[in-house]
Design a protein around this motif. Sequence first.
Motif, mmCIF file in Angstrom:
data_model
loop_
_atom_site.group_PDB
_atom_site.id
_atom_site.type_symbol
_atom_site.label_atom_id
_atom_site.label_comp_id
_atom_site.label_asym_id
_atom_site.label_seq_id
_atom_site.Cartn_x
_atom_site.Cartn_y
_atom_site.Cartn_z
ATOM 1 N N ARG A 1 0.819 -1.209 0.000
ATOM 2 C CA ARG A 1 0.000 0.000 0.000
ATOM 3 C C ARG A 1 0.853 1.259 0.000
ATOM 4 O O ARG A 1 1.939 1.275 0.595
ATOM 5 C CB ARG A 1 -0.928 0.017 1.223
ATOM 6 C CG ARG A 1 -1.955 -1.083 1.212
ATOM 7 C CD ARG A 1 -2.751 -1.139 2.503
ATOM 8 N NE ARG A 1 -3.672 -2.257 2.530
ATOM 9 C CZ ARG A 1 -3.324 -3.504 2.773
ATOM 10 N NH1 ARG A 1 -2.052 -3.804 3.005
ATOM 11 N NH2 ARG A 1 -4.231 -4.455 2.773
ATOM 12 N N CYS A 2 0.333 2.282 -0.629
ATOM 13 C CA CYS A 2 1.046 3.553 -0.717
ATOM 14 C C CYS A 2 0.063 4.705 -0.631
ATOM 15 O O CYS A 2 -0.858 4.803 -1.459
ATOM 16 C CB CYS A 2 1.821 3.643 -2.035
ATOM 17 S SG CYS A 2 2.498 5.285 -2.391
ATOM 18 N N LEU B 1 0.532 5.875 -12.088
ATOM 19 C CA LEU B 1 -0.920 5.957 -12.014
ATOM 20 C C LEU B 1 -1.359 7.358 -11.590
ATOM 21 O O LEU B 1 -0.662 8.038 -10.836
ATOM 22 C CB LEU B 1 -1.485 4.971 -10.974
ATOM 23 C CG LEU B 1 -1.029 3.526 -11.028
ATOM 24 C CD1 LEU B 1 0.044 3.265 -9.975
ATOM 25 C CD2 LEU B 1 -2.193 2.596 -10.781
ATOM 26 N N GLN B 2 -2.499 7.760 -12.092
ATOM 27 C CA GLN B 2 -3.243 8.866 -11.544
ATOM 28 C C GLN B 2 -4.534 8.293 -10.991
ATOM 29 O O GLN B 2 -4.825 7.118 -11.197
ATOM 30 C CB GLN B 2 -3.524 9.920 -12.613
ATOM 31 C CG GLN B 2 -2.267 10.552 -13.173
ATOM 32 C CD GLN B 2 -2.556 11.553 -14.271
ATOM 33 O OE1 GLN B 2 -3.641 12.129 -14.354
ATOM 34 N NE2 GLN B 2 -1.585 11.755 -15.144
ATOM 35 N N LYS B 3 -5.304 9.097 -10.319
ATOM 36 C CA LYS B 3 -6.531 8.600 -9.689
ATOM 37 C C LYS B 3 -7.381 7.822 -10.704
ATOM 38 O O LYS B 3 -7.777 8.362 -11.727
ATOM 39 C CB LYS B 3 -7.349 9.759 -9.128
ATOM 40 C CG LYS B 3 -6.807 10.317 -7.820
ATOM 41 C CD LYS B 3 -7.040 9.381 -6.651
ATOM 42 C CE LYS B 3 -6.637 10.043 -5.330
ATOM 43 N NZ LYS B 3 -6.852 9.126 -4.184
ATOM 44 N N ALA C 1 -1.679 -3.049 -10.447
ATOM 45 C CA ALA C 1 -1.649 -1.855 -9.602
ATOM 46 C C ALA C 1 -2.934 -1.088 -9.800
ATOM 47 O O ALA C 1 -3.547 -1.119 -10.874
ATOM 48 C CB ALA C 1 -0.442 -0.979 -9.948
ATOM 49 N N GLU C 2 -3.329 -0.404 -8.744
ATOM 50 C CA GLU C 2 -4.516 0.447 -8.823
ATOM 51 C C GLU C 2 -4.327 1.655 -7.919
ATOM 52 O O GLU C 2 -3.537 1.631 -6.960
ATOM 53 C CB GLU C 2 -5.769 -0.329 -8.418
ATOM 54 C CG GLU C 2 -5.764 -0.817 -6.982
ATOM 55 C CD GLU C 2 -7.064 -1.508 -6.611
ATOM 56 O OE1 GLU C 2 -7.925 -1.725 -7.468
ATOM 57 O OE2 GLU C 2 -7.215 -1.804 -5.398
ATOM 58 N N PHE C 3 -5.064 2.701 -8.229
ATOM 59 C CA PHE C 3 -5.067 3.918 -7.419
ATOM 60 C C PHE C 3 -6.514 4.408 -7.436
ATOM 61 O O PHE C 3 -6.909 5.203 -8.279
ATOM 62 C CB PHE C 3 -4.124 4.947 -8.017
ATOM 63 C CG PHE C 3 -3.900 6.168 -7.159
ATOM 64 C CD1 PHE C 3 -3.353 7.314 -7.721
ATOM 65 C CD2 PHE C 3 -4.205 6.189 -5.809
ATOM 66 C CE1 PHE C 3 -3.120 8.453 -6.953
ATOM 67 C CE2 PHE C 3 -3.992 7.311 -5.028
ATOM 68 C CZ PHE C 3 -3.437 8.445 -5.609
ATOM 69 N N PRO D 1 -5.563 4.363 -0.605
ATOM 70 C CA PRO D 1 -4.189 4.325 -1.100
ATOM 71 C C PRO D 1 -4.068 3.614 -2.438
ATOM 72 O O PRO D 1 -4.989 2.912 -2.883
ATOM 73 C CB PRO D 1 -3.463 3.530 -0.010
ATOM 74 C CG PRO D 1 -4.512 2.601 0.520
ATOM 75 C CD PRO D 1 -5.793 3.396 0.478
ATOM 76 N N SER D 2 -2.903 3.770 -3.042
ATOM 77 C CA SER D 2 -2.569 2.960 -4.205
ATOM 78 C C SER D 2 -2.141 1.582 -3.717
ATOM 79 O O SER D 2 -1.517 1.446 -2.659
ATOM 80 C CB SER D 2 -1.436 3.625 -4.979
ATOM 81 O OG SER D 2 -1.022 2.797 -6.060
ATOM 82 N N ILE D 3 -2.477 0.560 -4.473
ATOM 83 C CA ILE D 3 -2.163 -0.820 -4.119
ATOM 84 C C ILE D 3 -1.355 -1.449 -5.248
ATOM 85 O O ILE D 3 -1.729 -1.368 -6.423
ATOM 86 C CB ILE D 3 -3.432 -1.663 -3.920
ATOM 87 C CG1 ILE D 3 -4.377 -1.024 -2.902
ATOM 88 C CG2 ILE D 3 -3.061 -3.097 -3.522
ATOM 89 C CD1 ILE D 3 -3.881 -1.076 -1.484
#
Lengths: 114, 110
Positions: free
Chosen positions: A22-23, A49-51, A67-69, A74-76
């Motif tokens: 997580r980030c 990534l952006q939102k 990856a996702e945001f 958070p981004s994962i």
Amino acid sequence: NAGVMQNPRHLVRRRGQEARLRCSPMKGHSHVYWYRQLPEEGLKFMVYLQKENIIDESGMPKERFSAEFPKEGPSILRIQQVVRGDSAAYFCASSPDSGNQPQHFGDGTRLSIL
Amino acid sequence: DAKTTQPTSMDCAEGRAANLPCNHSTISGNEYVYWYRQIHSQGPQYIIHGLKNNETNEMASLIITEDRKSSTLILPHATLRDTAVYYCIVRARNTDKLIFGTGTRLQVFP
């Protein structure tokens, strides 16, 4: 102002399990980047990534990594069916835009695969 | 591949200025020079960046040659806590990835 927050700092998984890293970007930053650092090597770009959007995933392995945001939270970075070669430090960075503003890094997640 | 060339390692006495060179002979007009450092087991720390003018902040100074083919990062009074790997990176505006090379391992000694 809190910096880029990554958790967990250390993660141990057995081969075949899933790893979720997580980030949380800095406040006001809407751009997130993931990098991987193998032992004794430099950082390698993975994904940008952006939102709710993946902008560049040219550094991501084609299989098992995603990856996702999302709009909220958070981004994962997700690694499915981990293998020994996934052992590395994974760093997240964020920036306010895609101009010349610098990316600021978190202290990473150290992933160890047993 | 990284577009920069840096010495593998350097030493510096505590209290003296550390001058870290970087060659980027193929730099394009829209590419900035960024410097980061990585202290053991921590994430890269942003130091400074510039396009063509010299830059200074509370951490360091960045001197870019007039032809922009090389630059020097200056830590004016090195301390033991400045021991780290220093990365010089060129990056175009509106591009995403930072491409890290092998950097310069700076050792500050007492």
